[in-house]
Design an enzyme around this catalytic site. Structure first.
Site, PDB file in Angstrom:
ATOM      1  CB  CYS A   1      26.940  51.902  58.160  1.00 49.03           C
ATOM      2  SG  CYS A   1      25.967  50.454  58.626  1.00 49.03           S
TER       3      CYS A   1
ATOM      4  NE  ARG B   1      31.404  53.284  54.591  1.00 45.90           N
ATOM      5  CZ  ARG B   1      32.547  52.628  54.747  1.00 45.90           C
ATOM      6  NH1 ARG B   1      33.459  52.681  53.795  1.00 45.90           N
ATOM      7  NH2 ARG B   1      32.782  51.934  55.834  1.00 45.90           N
TER       8      ARG B   1
ATOM      9  CD1 TRP C   1      24.608  46.672  52.814  1.00 51.85           C
ATOM     10  CD2 TRP C   1      25.825  45.717  54.431  1.00 51.85           C
ATOM     11  NE1 TRP C   1      24.793  45.358  52.488  1.00 51.85           N
ATOM     12  CE2 TRP C   1      25.534  44.759  53.453  1.00 51.85           C
ATOM     13  CE3 TRP C   1      26.560  45.347  55.549  1.00 51.85           C
ATOM     14  CZ2 TRP C   1      25.970  43.435  53.564  1.00 51.85           C
ATOM     15  CZ3 TRP C   1      26.998  44.044  55.659  1.00 51.85           C
ATOM     16  CH2 TRP C   1      26.711  43.102  54.667  1.00 51.85           C
TER      17      TRP C   1
ATOM     18  CG  ASN D   1      31.073  51.386  59.327  1.00 51.62           C
ATOM     19  OD1 ASN D   1      30.433  50.412  58.947  1.00 51.62           O
ATOM     20  ND2 ASN D   1      32.307  51.634  58.927  1.00 51.62           N
ATOM     21  N   GLY D   2      30.019  49.321  61.730  1.00 50.02           N
ATOM     22  CA  GLY D   2      30.766  48.193  62.265  1.00 50.02           C
ATOM     23  C   GLY D   2      29.902  47.297  63.117  1.00 50.02           C
TER      24      GLY D   2
ATOM     25  CD  GLU E   1      35.120  33.442  41.467  1.00 47.48           C
ATOM     26  OE1 GLU E   1      34.984  34.673  41.533  1.00 47.48           O
ATOM     27  OE2 GLU E   1      34.219  32.689  41.035  1.00 47.48           O
TER      28      GLU E   1
ATOM     29  CE  LYS F   1      35.056  37.388  39.163  1.00 43.17           C
ATOM     30  NZ  LYS F   1      34.390  36.319  39.843  1.00 43.17           N
TER      31      LYS F   1
ATOM     32  CD  GLU G   1      32.422  37.302  36.190  1.00 45.16           C
ATOM     33  OE1 GLU G   1      31.243  37.216  36.571  1.00 45.16           O
ATOM     34  OE2 GLU G   1      33.373  37.494  36.966  1.00 45.16           O
TER      35      GLU G   1
ATOM     36  CG  HIS H   1      40.826  11.922  30.794  1.00 38.81           C
ATOM     37  ND1 HIS H   1      40.974  10.607  30.416  1.00 38.81           N
ATOM     38  CD2 HIS H   1      41.325  12.021  32.051  1.00 38.81           C
ATOM     39  CE1 HIS H   1      41.522   9.935  31.398  1.00 38.81           C
ATOM     40  NE2 HIS H   1      41.754  10.767  32.404  1.00 38.81           N
TER      41      HIS H   1
ATOM     42  CE  LYS I   1      28.000  42.629  42.749  1.00 37.03           C
ATOM     43  NZ  LYS I   1      29.334  42.027  42.638  1.00 37.03           N
TER      44      LYS I   1
END
Length: 608
Positions: free
Chosen positions: A2, A27, A74, A101-102, A481, A485, A488, A504, A603
């Site tokens: 937040c 945030r 958030w 926040n938290g 992954e 990246k 992308e 192979h 996104k």
């Protein structure tokens, strides 16, 4: 994650707070609100949705207040709703309000105690206990009330308090969450980020963990929770507005890579307390969990790679067959499911269309369903029986980084929870693994703060026409992954394979122009990986190895070695992926590309 902002001065506070919230909206934008100190007491206005919804409210348009606080949320505890929007008040609405926040980890115990004292709660949030604690302890001294309340809190948080009896004062405190002081001429600020007040001042004072700060228009006073007043130096930042939005990082992606220690720590949160795993209920009784026959993990892209990591730990620790699958393929396969199957859908946004349709199908077929997502109130949360939330905060860059490590960390905890209920690991084994999971944020931070040869490697290879990524066991999804990246954001053709599969077919692609990235962290398949590396080098390709701290043997087999901190072999995925994120990032930047907005990508994928 937040955003909070507070202002005390001589100017009208409302517009200053709204501007600060604009700079903090990345945030969180589930809801927003402000509280202002008027002549008759506190007045607040809140709205569900982004900041535009708050701006459309007219209640405080005529306010001349010069003291106030603001918040953009958030959601972590409690759904997205008006009641859960900040500012949050105590029992007397116009007396005290907080923005936070938290996470307050021990809010259940505190709430029970406060309710016994007669306090009535109006929200589902963990944060509201702070307002009631301050109300409980207030006896005319707001700093002392905050200090006393602070000593009761567990978790990681930052908050700011406004009180009607202190018209020219705000009080704040922090523990492992950001809160900074902005120093103006006859005015002062408190905020989650310098960005919130950078338009008005570049002069800053930092608040340490375990401190309470009181601001008036004339300055800030700092107090240790334990031993009285403290002095604090002031310094000046030289950021421009655009840089401030990214906290001084050149891109959102780089900022988010460096936010991973906090994202993983927030995802762990109160789920590990006192060395014990306290993962929330997944909707199954212990007997149902013990009788599970199979688990299916459905996801796409980066979330699918997290699911592949999950397969290894769930099968190893919980002894439950686990099949990760690509949601867009699985839903058209006429899958075989029973009521003894647990289906987990993973989606950062909670809006990934293929995953939503797949998890809906699973539930219609009688399977038990759980979602792992980063966003509350989204579509996937409506399709499942239970939700486990990552707490990575808003991810602005298209290429996912911190959400991957948060998802993997949550899967570790899920696997250990299943193992605990199914009695497939001893209590001592679980305790040891829980401690290792709890240590991951610190190890990620240590790596990011340390020295590594990523820049030199990127300089040598950023013009390469092709990359190959190899890994075995837990190193395979890390390779998948890392290769994603690179594709992308750099647009370099890249393949990722199980190292054992290289001979192979893919070995035909290798020559002296091919960099081969090998995940070679310590594990029971390390010797096999080394053998595959030797096959690569025999074809003239250069090897970049990701290895565990202290492994000197790997230097005999690779051209470049990037070391990551030591942890349990199965937990290496959260560490080994980070140099691959940084390598992709530096290669893309050296190629002059916009890493935050890579071509053709969005996104959140909400279409098939």
């Amino acid at each position: 994650m937040c955003g909070i902002v507070g202002y005390v001065g001589t100017r009208t506070a409302k517009e200053i707070l709204l501007h600060g919230l604009e700079r903090l909206e990345y945030r969180g934008y589930d809801s927003a609100g402000i509280a202002l100190l008027e002549d008759e007491g506190l007045e607040h206005v809140r709205a569900v949705g982004n900041l535009d919804q708050l701006k459309a409210r007219k209640e405080l348009d005529d306010s001349a207040s010069t003291t106030g606080v603001g918040h953009t949320r958030w959601a972590t505890h409690g759904k997205v709703s008006y009641e859960n929007a900040h500012p949050l008040t105590g029992c007397v609405e116009d007396e005290v309000a907080i923005v936070l926040n938290g996470i307050v980890e021990n809010f259940r115990e505190l709430k029970g105690s406060l309710e016994q004292d007669g306090h009535a709660f109006s929200s589902e949030t963990d944060a509201e206990v702070v307002a009631h604690l301050i109300e409980r302890h207030y006896a005319g001294d707001l700093v002392e009330a905050v200090r006393t309340a602070y000593t009761s809190l567990e978790g990681h948080f930052a908050f700011v308090v406004i009180h009607r009896d202190h018209p020219d004062m705000l009080v704040g405190a922090r523990l492992q969450c950001p809160l900074v002081v902005g120093v103006g001429e006859g005015e002062m600020f408190l905020a989650s980020s310098i960005a919130a007040f950078l338009r008005d001042t570049r002069r800053v004072q930092l608040i340490e963990d375990g401190e309470v700060v009181a601001i008036t228009k004339d300055g800030a006073s700092f107090y240790s929770v334990d031993d009285g007043p403290r002095e604090r130096e002031e310094f000046e930042v030289d950021w421009d507005d655009e840089a401030a939005e990214k906290h001084g990082y050149e891109t959102f992606m780089l900022k988010e890579i460096y936010e991973q220690p906090q994202a993983v720590a927030d995802t762990i949160g109160e789920r590990i307390r006192g060395g014990r795993l306290e993962l929330e209920d997944i909707g199954l009784t212990d007997l149902e969990t013990q009788n599970l026959r199979r688990m299916v993990v459905l996801a796409t892209g980066t979330a699918y790679h997290a699911g592949v990591v999950g397969r290894y730990v769930i099968e190893e620790w919980a002894r439950l067959p686990c099949e990760p699958d690509i949601a867009s393929e699985w839903r058209y396969r006429n899958p075989v499911l029973t009521k003894d199957t647990l289906v987990v859908g993973i989606s950062q946004s909670g809006e990934t269309r293929d995953t939503i349709h797949a998890i809906r199908l699973a539930r219609e077929m009688g399977a038990r369903t759980v979602a792992i997502t980063n966003m509350m109130g989204t579509q996937i949360t409506q399709e499942v029986e239970r939700v486990l939330y990552t707490r990575a905060g808003i991810e602005m860059a298209v290429a996912a980084t911190k959400t991957f490590t948060a998802q993997v960390t949550l899967l570790y905890m899920l696997a250990l929870k299943l193992a605990e209920i199914r009695n497939t690991l001893s209590p001592d084994e679980i305790a040891g693994l829980v401690a290792e999971v709890d240590a991951l944020p610190g190890k990620i931070a240590a790596y990011l703060d340390g020295d590594h040869p990523i820049e030199e490697i990127a300089q040598r290879h950023h013009r390469a026409p092709f990359f190959l990524y190899l890994g075995r066991h837990i190193g395979l999804p890390v390779s998948l992954e890392g290769a994603l990246k690179l594709k992308e954001i750099s647009y370099i053709p890249t393949e990722a394979y199980s190292a054992g599969e290289m001979k192979h077919g893919p070995i035909a692609l290798l020559d002296s122009e091919t960099p081969v990235v090998c995940v070679a962290t310590d594990s029971h398949v390390y010797d096999k990986v080394v053998s595959n590396i030797q096959e690569v080098r025999a074809r003239g390709a250069e090897v970049i190895a990701i290895a565990t701290d202290g492994n000197e043997d790997i230097q005999h087999h690779a051209d470049d070695v990037v070391y990551v901190p030591r942890t349990h072999p199965f937990l290496q995925a959260t560490l080994a992926v980070i140099p691959l994120q940084l390598l992709a990032y530096r290669i893309a930047r050296l190629r002059g590309l916009n890493v935050d907005q890579p071509r053709n990508l969005a996104k959140t994928v909400t279409v098939e």
